[in-house]
Design a protein around this motif. Structure first.
Motif, PDB file in Angstrom:
ATOM      1  N   LEU A 147      -9.681  36.911  40.360  1.00  0.00           N
ATOM      2  CA  LEU A 147      -8.984  35.614  40.461  1.00  0.00           C
ATOM      3  C   LEU A 147      -9.397  34.845  41.715  1.00  0.00           C
ATOM      4  O   LEU A 147      -9.674  33.646  41.645  1.00  0.00           O
ATOM      5  N   VAL A 148      -9.449  35.528  42.862  1.00  0.00           N
ATOM      6  CA  VAL A 148      -9.724  34.783  44.096  1.00  0.00           C
ATOM      7  C   VAL A 148     -11.211  34.476  44.296  1.00  0.00           C
ATOM      8  O   VAL A 148     -11.563  33.707  45.189  1.00  0.00           O
ATOM      9  N   GLU A 149     -12.055  35.041  43.436  1.00  0.00           N
ATOM     10  CA  GLU A 149     -13.447  34.564  43.434  1.00  0.00           C
ATOM     11  C   GLU A 149     -13.529  33.171  42.812  1.00  0.00           C
ATOM     12  O   GLU A 149     -14.474  32.430  43.053  1.00  0.00           O
ATOM     13  N   ARG A 150     -12.568  32.856  41.941  1.00  0.00           N
ATOM     14  CA  ARG A 150     -12.594  31.607  41.182  1.00  0.00           C
ATOM     15  C   ARG A 150     -11.631  30.557  41.712  1.00  0.00           C
ATOM     16  O   ARG A 150     -11.707  29.386  41.356  1.00  0.00           O
ATOM     17  N   ARG A 151     -10.656  30.979  42.500  1.00  0.00           N
ATOM     18  CA  ARG A 151      -9.585  30.101  42.950  1.00  0.00           C
ATOM     19  C   ARG A 151      -9.301  30.363  44.418  1.00  0.00           C
ATOM     20  O   ARG A 151      -9.552  31.451  44.916  1.00  0.00           O
ATOM     21  N   ASN A 152      -8.659  29.408  45.053  1.00  0.00           N
ATOM     22  CA  ASN A 152      -8.295  29.571  46.450  1.00  0.00           C
ATOM     23  C   ASN A 152      -7.185  30.616  46.604  1.00  0.00           C
ATOM     24  O   ASN A 152      -7.245  31.496  47.455  1.00  0.00           O
ATOM     25  N   TRP A 153      -6.151  30.503  45.751  1.00  0.00           N
ATOM     26  CA  TRP A 153      -5.083  31.502  45.715  1.00  0.00           C
ATOM     27  C   TRP A 153      -5.032  32.068  44.287  1.00  0.00           C
ATOM     28  O   TRP A 153      -5.783  31.621  43.413  1.00  0.00           O
ATOM     29  N   LEU A 154      -4.138  33.014  44.016  1.00  0.00           N
ATOM     30  CA  LEU A 154      -4.192  33.725  42.729  1.00  0.00           C
ATOM     31  C   LEU A 154      -4.078  32.806  41.520  1.00  0.00           C
ATOM     32  O   LEU A 154      -4.755  32.990  40.517  1.00  0.00           O
ATOM     33  N   ALA A 155      -3.192  31.799  41.588  1.00  0.00           N
ATOM     34  CA  ALA A 155      -2.956  30.972  40.399  1.00  0.00           C
ATOM     35  C   ALA A 155      -3.591  29.595  40.502  1.00  0.00           C
ATOM     36  O   ALA A 155      -3.485  28.805  39.570  1.00  0.00           O
ATOM     37  N   GLY A 156      -4.242  29.282  41.619  1.00  0.00           N
ATOM     38  CA  GLY A 156      -4.843  27.952  41.746  1.00  0.00           C
ATOM     39  C   GLY A 156      -5.119  27.596  43.195  1.00  0.00           C
ATOM     40  O   GLY A 156      -5.364  28.475  44.034  1.00  0.00           O
ATOM     41  N   ASP A 157      -5.057  26.303  43.483  1.00  0.00           N
ATOM     42  CA  ASP A 157      -5.443  25.810  44.812  1.00  0.00           C
ATOM     43  C   ASP A 157      -4.465  26.164  45.918  1.00  0.00           C
ATOM     44  O   ASP A 157      -4.836  26.233  47.086  1.00  0.00           O
ATOM     45  N   ARG A 158      -3.188  26.298  45.533  1.00  0.00           N
ATOM     46  CA  ARG A 158      -2.154  26.470  46.547  1.00  0.00           C
ATOM     47  C   ARG A 158      -1.526  27.850  46.487  1.00  0.00           C
ATOM     48  O   ARG A 158      -1.424  28.431  45.418  1.00  0.00           O
ATOM     49  N   LEU A 159      -1.012  28.274  47.616  1.00  0.00           N
ATOM     50  CA  LEU A 159      -0.158  29.464  47.646  1.00  0.00           C
ATOM     51  C   LEU A 159       1.002  29.235  46.688  1.00  0.00           C
ATOM     52  O   LEU A 159       1.586  28.148  46.659  1.00  0.00           O
ATOM     53  N   SER A 160       1.336  30.243  45.876  1.00  0.00           N
ATOM     54  CA  SER A 160       2.433  30.088  44.915  1.00  0.00           C
ATOM     55  C   SER A 160       3.248  31.376  44.848  1.00  0.00           C
ATOM     56  O   SER A 160       2.919  32.382  45.501  1.00  0.00           O
ATOM     57  N   ILE A 161       4.283  31.333  44.012  1.00  0.00           N
ATOM     58  CA  ILE A 161       5.112  32.534  43.830  1.00  0.00           C
ATOM     59  C   ILE A 161       4.281  33.670  43.223  1.00  0.00           C
ATOM     60  O   ILE A 161       4.648  34.833  43.364  1.00  0.00           O
ATOM     61  N   ALA A 162       3.160  33.353  42.580  1.00  0.00           N
ATOM     62  CA  ALA A 162       2.281  34.423  42.080  1.00  0.00           C
ATOM     63  C   ALA A 162       1.742  35.250  43.251  1.00  0.00           C
ATOM     64  O   ALA A 162       1.793  36.490  43.226  1.00  0.00           O
ATOM     65  N   ASP A 163       1.233  34.572  44.290  1.00  0.00           N
ATOM     66  CA  ASP A 163       0.739  35.304  45.468  1.00  0.00           C
ATOM     67  C   ASP A 163       1.875  36.067  46.143  1.00  0.00           C
ATOM     68  O   ASP A 163       1.717  37.206  46.581  1.00  0.00           O
ATOM     69  N   ILE A 164       3.030  35.407  46.237  1.00  0.00           N
ATOM     70  CA  ILE A 164       4.177  36.009  46.928  1.00  0.00           C
ATOM     71  C   ILE A 164       4.644  37.266  46.185  1.00  0.00           C
ATOM     72  O   ILE A 164       4.933  38.299  46.801  1.00  0.00           O
TER      73      ILE A 164
END
Lengths: 222, 222
Positions: A147-164
């Motif tokens: 995921l992080v090879e393709r995106r900045n954070w797990l679900a997209g550009d921003r830190l989200s509850i997915a990363d948390i």
């Protein structure tokens, strides 16, 4: 002030602690040994589980994802659930990936056995569960890397509850020193980024009596 | 048109089928034996689980609660997730009660063992799991009774995704004839109300080959 009934090595409680810290919400922590099933606590949450959030007016909210979504609605800044329906769908898919799949395959096998087994059942860990937890963790660290090879954070550009949510589970396993970080470079770089956020600092000071954390646990340069 | 990859006795798929029917959304059903782990299906959902919803533009969405929340955002009428943050928190708490707690304690032990055990592992059910499923179900039927004594529907005045999620799980167990309805009058009255909704009618026609439903399953006057 808000009050959070929690247990230090519960990933579901850690999720809420990080969300509230990211949103700069003040709250008081109350440790609840939920396995003792205190009647006063069961009255707050008949599921008998932490986290339970008590609002300033006394209302009790239970279930970590219900609480996280509620906090997002009340305090939308910074946004942790995305801005568009598909972004939110991807974030929620990954939240459940970690809260269900990772939890069953890894957290329950390692943290459940080593910590809860000792505190609650007063038994040593089941070695088959420990082996299963270790065998399963690589797939998830690879997926984080993917995921992080393709995106900045797990679900997209921003830190989200997915990363948390992912960090909440991984940090509990990391307390035990059970994550082979050096074999999973991309996941390690992602975890180092989230671990260094001020919102995680209080978690890195957690201490379960009689069970000190692994040496790498609080180290930002692990 | 939307396409839903599903399995008839998956409560998570049933939740989405009922939500889409309540919202009068057209969709095509495609049965997916997820346990075969077809590479083309894993490309849609790396978790390898149904449901997966394919949007008309080809985008694939996975995880039942992520899909349910997405559909609610896109098609808000009729509202199935409440109108206020605390209402939504209560609905989401109960969704997770059934998707996690009921699922682990009842659905997995009964439907998992009797249906998936036979289809996937080609083994008979584990009798300890069956006993545990039967022993656990009463607490949940009592809890449904407790809620509907105080509220019109499980989470409040209106039908919500909490009722739909509960009915999705219970209907799978009911397919096997494993619910002692006559001992739980309030829960039975609530289930009779939701069972008679047009949105549940397609589910009552489901048929797993070689495993016909219990006699009560499709009967509205059970």
């Amino acid at each position: 002030m808000r009050r959070l009934y929690h247990f230090p090595l519960s990933p579901f409680c850690r999720k809420i602690r990080i969300v509230m810290a990211e949103k700069k919400l003040q709250f008081e922590l109350v440790e609840e040994p939920a396995w003792e099933r205190r009647p006063a606590f069961l009255a707050l949450n008949p599921a008998g589980e932490v986290p339970v959030l008590i609002e300033p007016d006394g209302e009790a909210l239970a279930d970590s994802q219900a609480i996280a979504e509620y906090l997002e609605e009340l305090e939308p800044e910074p946004p942790l659930l995305g801005r568009h329906p598909r972004e939110r769908a991807e974030i929620r898919r990954l939240v459940n990936w970690f809260d269900r799949k990772f939890c069953t395959e890894v957290t329950d096998n390692l943290v459940g056995e080593k910590v809860m087994g000792r505190l609650v059942h007063k038994t040593g860990p089941d070695s088959r569960a420990i082996r299963a937890g270790h065998a399963n963790i690589g797939v998830h660290l690879d997926y984080i890397g993917f995921l992080v090879e393709r995106r900045n954070w797990l679900a997209g550009d921003r830190l989200s509850i997915a990363d948390i949510t992912a960090a909440a589970h991984l940090s509990c396993v990391d307390y035990l020193g059970d994550i082979p970080w050096d074999d999973y470079e991309e996941a390690k770089v992602w975890y180092a980024r989230i671990k260094s956020r001020p919102s995680l600092r209080p978690l890195l000071a957690d201490l379960v009596p009689g069970m000190p954390p692994a040496k790498v646990y609080a180290d930002l340069d692990f």
